[in-house]
Design a protein around this motif. Structure first.
Motif, PDB file in Angstrom:
ATOM      1  N   ILE A   1      -5.497  42.644 -46.940  1.00 14.07           N
ATOM      2  CA  ILE A   1      -5.620  43.236 -45.600  1.00 14.07           C
ATOM      3  C   ILE A   1      -7.038  43.720 -45.343  1.00 14.07           C
ATOM      4  CG2 ILE A   1      -4.920  45.200 -44.161  1.00 14.07           C
ATOM      5  CD1 ILE A   1      -2.126  44.965 -45.481  1.00 14.07           C
ATOM      6  N   LEU A   2      -7.642  44.387 -46.323  1.00 10.58           N
ATOM      7  CA  LEU A   2      -8.916  45.070 -46.088  1.00 10.58           C
ATOM      8  C   LEU A   2     -10.135  44.172 -46.281  1.00 10.58           C
ATOM      9  CD1 LEU A   2      -7.925  48.506 -47.616  1.00 10.58           C
ATOM     10  CD2 LEU A   2      -8.192  47.922 -45.210  1.00 10.58           C
ATOM     11  N   THR A   3      -9.986  43.041 -46.979  1.00  8.47           N
ATOM     12  CA  THR A   3     -11.072  42.068 -46.966  1.00  8.47           C
ATOM     13  C   THR A   3     -11.048  41.284 -45.661  1.00  8.47           C
ATOM     14  OG1 THR A   3      -9.669  40.504 -48.185  1.00  8.47           O
ATOM     15  CG2 THR A   3     -11.261  41.774 -49.466  1.00  8.47           C
ATOM     16  N   ASP A   4      -9.862  40.946 -45.181  1.00  8.26           N
ATOM     17  CA  ASP A   4      -9.749  40.242 -43.904  1.00  8.26           C
ATOM     18  C   ASP A   4     -10.248  41.115 -42.759  1.00  8.26           C
ATOM     19  OD1 ASP A   4      -8.603  37.825 -42.426  1.00  8.26           O
ATOM     20  OD2 ASP A   4      -7.575  39.482 -41.416  1.00  8.26           O
ATOM     21  N   ALA A   5      -9.970  42.413 -42.817  1.00  5.12           N
ATOM     22  CA  ALA A   5     -10.390  43.324 -41.755  1.00  5.12           C
ATOM     23  C   ALA A   5     -11.899  43.501 -41.710  1.00  5.12           C
ATOM     24  CB  ALA A   5      -9.709  44.683 -41.936  1.00  5.12           C
ATOM     25  N   ALA A   6     -12.593  43.193 -42.822  1.00  4.95           N
ATOM     26  CA  ALA A   6     -14.046  43.391 -42.885  1.00  4.95           C
ATOM     27  C   ALA A   6     -14.844  42.181 -42.434  1.00  4.95           C
ATOM     28  CB  ALA A   6     -14.453  43.755 -44.319  1.00  4.95           C
ATOM     29  N   LYS A   7     -14.177  41.063 -42.123  1.00  5.66           N
ATOM     30  CA  LYS A   7     -14.905  39.815 -41.935  1.00  5.66           C
ATOM     31  C   LYS A   7     -15.774  39.782 -40.687  1.00  5.66           C
ATOM     32  CE  LYS A   7     -10.956  37.429 -39.817  1.00  5.66           C
ATOM     33  NZ  LYS A   7      -9.957  36.375 -40.028  1.00  5.66           N
ATOM     34  N   TYR A   8     -15.511  40.650 -39.701  1.00  7.62           N
ATOM     35  CA  TYR A   8     -16.302  40.609 -38.473  1.00  7.62           C
ATOM     36  C   TYR A   8     -17.574  41.448 -38.569  1.00  7.62           C
ATOM     37  CZ  TYR A   8     -12.154  38.407 -36.565  1.00  7.62           C
ATOM     38  OH  TYR A   8     -11.107  37.553 -36.351  1.00  7.62           O
ATOM     39  N   ASP A   9     -17.749  42.169 -39.648  1.00  8.39           N
ATOM     40  CA  ASP A   9     -18.978  42.945 -39.839  1.00  8.39           C
ATOM     41  C   ASP A   9     -19.985  42.059 -40.543  1.00  8.39           C
ATOM     42  OD1 ASP A   9     -20.981  44.827 -40.380  1.00  8.39           O
ATOM     43  OD2 ASP A   9     -19.510  46.435 -40.531  1.00  8.39           O
ATOM     44  N   VAL A  10     -21.004  41.579 -39.794  1.00  5.47           N
ATOM     45  CA  VAL A  10     -21.959  40.623 -40.363  1.00  5.47           C
ATOM     46  C   VAL A  10     -23.145  41.307 -41.026  1.00  5.47           C
ATOM     47  CG1 VAL A  10     -21.330  38.866 -38.683  1.00  5.47           C
ATOM     48  CG2 VAL A  10     -23.254  40.379 -38.186  1.00  5.47           C
TER      49      VAL A  10
ATOM     50  N   CYS B   1     -12.215  45.487 -30.903  1.00  5.62           N
ATOM     51  CA  CYS B   1     -12.016  45.597 -32.355  1.00  5.62           C
ATOM     52  C   CYS B   1     -10.581  45.264 -32.746  1.00  5.62           C
ATOM     53  CB  CYS B   1     -12.378  47.002 -32.823  1.00  5.62           C
ATOM     54  SG  CYS B   1     -12.255  47.200 -34.620  1.00  5.62           S
ATOM     55  N   ILE B   2     -10.420  44.421 -33.751  1.00  7.09           N
ATOM     56  CA  ILE B   2      -9.096  44.057 -34.240  1.00  7.09           C
ATOM     57  C   ILE B   2      -8.388  45.267 -34.846  1.00  7.09           C
ATOM     58  CG2 ILE B   2      -9.968  43.363 -36.523  1.00  7.09           C
ATOM     59  CD1 ILE B   2      -7.087  41.706 -34.571  1.00  7.09           C
TER      60      ILE B   2
ATOM     61  N   ALA C   1     -15.997  51.025 -25.523  1.00  7.07           N
ATOM     62  CA  ALA C   1     -15.752  51.932 -26.654  1.00  7.07           C
ATOM     63  C   ALA C   1     -15.954  53.369 -26.185  1.00  7.07           C
ATOM     64  CB  ALA C   1     -16.677  51.602 -27.821  1.00  7.07           C
ATOM     65  N   PRO C   2     -15.075  53.865 -25.312  1.00  9.91           N
ATOM     66  CA  PRO C   2     -15.290  55.173 -24.684  1.00  9.91           C
ATOM     67  C   PRO C   2     -15.299  56.353 -25.651  1.00  9.91           C
ATOM     68  CG  PRO C   2     -13.084  54.325 -24.205  1.00  9.91           C
ATOM     69  CD  PRO C   2     -13.841  53.208 -24.847  1.00  9.91           C
ATOM     70  N   HIS C   3     -14.755  56.168 -26.859  1.00  8.30           N
ATOM     71  CA  HIS C   3     -14.761  57.261 -27.843  1.00  8.30           C
ATOM     72  C   HIS C   3     -16.111  57.383 -28.554  1.00  8.30           C
ATOM     73  CE1 HIS C   3     -10.443  56.179 -27.436  1.00  8.30           C
ATOM     74  NE2 HIS C   3     -10.269  57.481 -27.514  1.00  8.30           N
ATOM     75  N   LYS C   4     -16.983  56.384 -28.343  1.00  6.97           N
ATOM     76  CA  LYS C   4     -18.287  56.397 -29.001  1.00  6.97           C
ATOM     77  C   LYS C   4     -19.385  56.649 -27.977  1.00  6.97           C
ATOM     78  CE  LYS C   4     -16.699  53.164 -32.550  1.00  6.97           C
ATOM     79  NZ  LYS C   4     -16.909  51.860 -33.208  1.00  6.97           N
TER      80      LYS C   4
ATOM     81  N   SER D   1     -23.890  39.628 -33.731  1.00  3.02           N
ATOM     82  CA  SER D   1     -22.568  39.080 -34.008  1.00  3.02           C
ATOM     83  C   SER D   1     -21.970  38.515 -32.732  1.00  3.02           C
ATOM     84  CB  SER D   1     -21.656  40.180 -34.572  1.00  3.02           C
ATOM     85  OG  SER D   1     -20.373  39.683 -34.826  1.00  3.02           O
ATOM     86  N   ALA D   2     -21.788  37.196 -32.693  1.00  3.04           N
ATOM     87  CA  ALA D   2     -21.185  36.567 -31.521  1.00  3.04           C
ATOM     88  C   ALA D   2     -19.788  37.128 -31.298  1.00  3.04           C
ATOM     89  CB  ALA D   2     -21.132  35.056 -31.710  1.00  3.04           C
ATOM     90  N   PHE D   3     -19.507  37.512 -30.067  1.00  2.06           N
ATOM     91  CA  PHE D   3     -18.220  38.111 -29.734  1.00  2.06           C
ATOM     92  C   PHE D   3     -17.082  37.135 -29.993  1.00  2.06           C
ATOM     93  CE2 PHE D   3     -15.032  38.633 -26.209  1.00  2.06           C
ATOM     94  CZ  PHE D   3     -14.363  39.701 -26.787  1.00  2.06           C
ATOM     95  N   VAL D   4     -16.118  37.590 -30.772  1.00  2.00           N
ATOM     96  CA  VAL D   4     -14.919  36.813 -31.075  1.00  2.00           C
ATOM     97  C   VAL D   4     -13.739  37.481 -30.383  1.00  2.00           C
ATOM     98  CG1 VAL D   4     -13.433  35.888 -32.886  1.00  2.00           C
ATOM     99  CG2 VAL D   4     -15.875  36.196 -33.318  1.00  2.00           C
ATOM    100  N   GLN D   5     -13.010  36.740 -29.591  1.00  2.00           N
ATOM    101  CA  GLN D   5     -11.920  37.321 -28.807  1.00  2.00           C
ATOM    102  C   GLN D   5     -10.673  37.449 -29.670  1.00  2.00           C
ATOM    103  OE1 GLN D   5     -11.217  35.324 -25.092  1.00  2.00           O
ATOM    104  NE2 GLN D   5     -10.557  37.210 -24.131  1.00  2.00           N
ATOM    105  N   VAL D   6     -10.531  38.622 -30.284  1.00  2.00           N
ATOM    106  CA  VAL D   6      -9.377  38.874 -31.149  1.00  2.00           C
ATOM    107  C   VAL D   6      -8.325  39.709 -30.431  1.00  2.00           C
ATOM    108  CG1 VAL D   6     -10.674  38.670 -33.291  1.00  2.00           C
ATOM    109  CG2 VAL D   6     -10.557  40.886 -32.145  1.00  2.00           C
ATOM    110  N   ASN D   7      -8.689  40.294 -29.275  1.00  2.00           N
ATOM    111  CA  ASN D   7      -7.748  41.099 -28.498  1.00  2.00           C
ATOM    112  C   ASN D   7      -7.640  40.552 -27.082  1.00  2.00           C
ATOM    113  OD1 ASN D   7      -7.462  42.968 -30.637  1.00  2.00           O
ATOM    114  ND2 ASN D   7      -9.291  44.055 -29.981  1.00  2.00           N
ATOM    115  N   GLN D   8      -6.478  40.714 -26.485  1.00  2.94           N
ATOM    116  CA  GLN D   8      -6.295  40.378 -25.082  1.00  2.94           C
ATOM    117  C   GLN D   8      -6.474  41.656 -24.269  1.00  2.94           C
ATOM    118  OE1 GLN D   8      -5.945  37.297 -23.828  1.00  2.94           O
ATOM    119  NE2 GLN D   8      -6.144  36.562 -25.944  1.00  2.94           N
ATOM    120  N   ASP D   9      -7.520  41.677 -23.458  1.00  2.00           N
ATOM    121  CA  ASP D   9      -7.812  42.866 -22.662  1.00  2.00           C
ATOM    122  C   ASP D   9      -8.531  42.444 -21.397  1.00  2.00           C
ATOM    123  OD1 ASP D   9      -9.288  45.388 -21.752  1.00  2.00           O
ATOM    124  OD2 ASP D   9      -8.144  46.164 -23.462  1.00  2.00           O
ATOM    125  N   ALA D  10      -8.142  43.032 -20.264  1.00  2.00           N
ATOM    126  CA  ALA D  10      -8.732  42.656 -18.981  1.00  2.00           C
ATOM    127  C   ALA D  10     -10.214  42.980 -18.915  1.00  2.00           C
ATOM    128  CB  ALA D  10      -7.993  43.366 -17.848  1.00  2.00           C
TER     129      ALA D  10
END
Length: 441
Positions: free
Chosen positions: A15-24, A77-78, A184-187, A259-268
């Motif tokens: 789980i945690l190696t897969d979750a790290a793959k988008y951090d280049v 973010c996934i 990212a309104p929390h940041k 990092s080229a944006f990868v669409q991992v979430n569906q959001d308007a």
């Protein structure tokens, strides 16, 4: 979301190696630190995650998140809090166990440790600090460690962690504060830049201390880096490159990663990408970034408000040269080093060789080829003893048409974002020892 089921270490690692793959931003270059001889590992000529070091060795980092739980809900973010994805967290002891066991088996040479925000930034930073402290002082690991500095964490925690890490990074996330507020309104930009400034100032103080006390502990000796997501928001290349230039100048960063944006979430609020991630644009930004750091270019030279984006079918230096044909052709037997650097097809090494070689005599085109000049690009912009290699027109349309005939220089947009796994190919890594898979909480 709290973890309610018990997981073994193998499940967590998946789980945690897969979750790290988008951090280049997982580079491990820029430090040359010997071990004490009493511990395990060193940082001599470290390289890049699953790539090659300066001395030709292939270097691998264990690239993981400490946790993919996160209190933030960033749209892109996934691991955002609103996503229904499997969640897991390591303990400091588990990260130490994995790092040491994989190192002993020669699978890895270092650790890249990032994290979601568990409870709050300081709580998460404290866990990262505990992990690095155990690795360095209890496991005596002297190999390379790259760790994230968590924006909003207590300064003393970042300070203590910095003396245990080789490199730290704080992800800028998005190029502008407006985009950050939107996705990212929390940041906030201020919260992100605060630990960057702290690392910069602490490194300066540490360098002064090392001049007096040679054996003083080093603070983030490989410097700091950051990452920007490209294509999730409407900024043009000029804005992105200007931000990168400011980070290099004002915060003394070693690298800015794109990092080229990868669409991992569906959001308007996220853009649709019918053509997939903008990998070619990412590639051109990396090339332009190289021009900023090693070729003496400025962002305002490469782009402008009137010309805000690179031609993705040309490398940025060719793009610049075509817009400044009044500066060409360059006479290679007379031009200084910095003028040679601006010629397409001539890099730092070949420019140095030209400057040295012409002290011994006049250079001709075969000599340039031996010096490493890429003549298929350079011939449009240079002369040797006042002569062109072929009778060519110094006209934009003519040069552009000829440069674009060679499409092999355009990277194919078939790159995937699947990172190399430690487990999915027994032929590469061999069988993973059972004790690694069965260990758990």
């Amino acid at each position: 979301m709290e973890i309610t089921q018990k997981m073994d270490l193998f499940q967590k690692l998946n789980i945690l190696t897969d979750a790290a793959k988008y951090d280049v931003a997982c580079t491990s270059s820029g430090v040359d630190r010997k071990g004490s001889g009493a511990g395990m590992g060193n940082c001599i000529a470290a390289g890049i995650c699953h790539s090659f070091s300066a001395d030709g060795r292939c270097i691998s980092l264990l690239k993981i998140l400490f946790t993919n739980e996160c209190v933030f809900d960033c749209k892109y973010c996934i691991n955002r809090s609103s996503n229904d994805v499997p969640r897991a967290s390591f303990t400091p002891d588990e990260v130490c166990y994995l790092t040491m066991e994989f190192y002993r088996r020669n699978y890895i040479e270092g650790l890249f440790l990032s994290s979601g925000i568990l409870k709050n930034p300081s709580y998460t930073m404290e866990l990262l600090y505990q992990t690095l402290y155990k690795l360095r002082n209890e496991c005596h690991f002297e190999g390379y460690i790259h760790v994230k500095a968590i924006p909003g964490a207590a300064q003393e925690l970042i300070e203590k962690t910095g003396f245990l890490a080789d490199r730290m990074s704080v992800n800028l996330e998005l190029p502008t504060s407006e985009s950050l507020k939107k996705l990212a309104p929390h940041k906030s930009r201020k919260r992100i830049l605060t630990p960057m400034r702290q690392v910069q100032l602490s490194r300066r103080e540490n360098k002064n201390e090392l001049m007096v006390y040679k054996n003083a502990p080093q603070f983030v000796p490989a410097g700091q880096s950051t990452q920007m997501i490209i294509g999730a928001t409407p900024e043009n290349d000029y804005q992105i490159l200007s931000v990168a230039e400011a980070l290099y100048q004002k915060f003394e960063l070693k690298r800015v990663f794109y990092s080229a944006f990868v669409q991992v979430n569906q959001d308007a609020m996220l853009p649709s990408l019918p053509g997939g991630p903008p990998l070619l644009r990412e590639h051109r930004l990396y090339q332009a970034d190289w021009l900023l750091r090693f070729y003496g270019f400025g962002a305002k030279e490469l782009l402008s408000e009137q010309h805000p984006n690179f031609n993705v079918f040309l490398d940025p230096k060719c793009d610049w040269a075509l817009a400044h044909l009044e500066q060409f052709p360059v006479e290679v037997n007379q031009a200084d080093y910095y003028t040679l650097l601006r010629v397409p097809g001539i890099g730092p090494k070949s420019a140095q060789r030209i400057v040295k070689a012409r002290k011994l005599g006049t250079l001709d085109y075969p000599d340039l080829k031996k010096a490493g000049v890429v003549l298929k690009r350079a011939i449009y912009f240079i002369t040797c003893s006042g002569k062109q290699m072929y009778p060519l027109k110094i006209e934009e349309d003519f040069i552009l048409r000829n440069l674009m005939q060679n499409q092999s220089r355009i990277p194919a947009e078939t790159v995937t974002y699947r990172q190399l796994s430690l487990f999915d190919d027994d032929q590469v890594f061999g069988k993973v020892p059972p004790e690694l898979l069965q260990a758990g909480m």
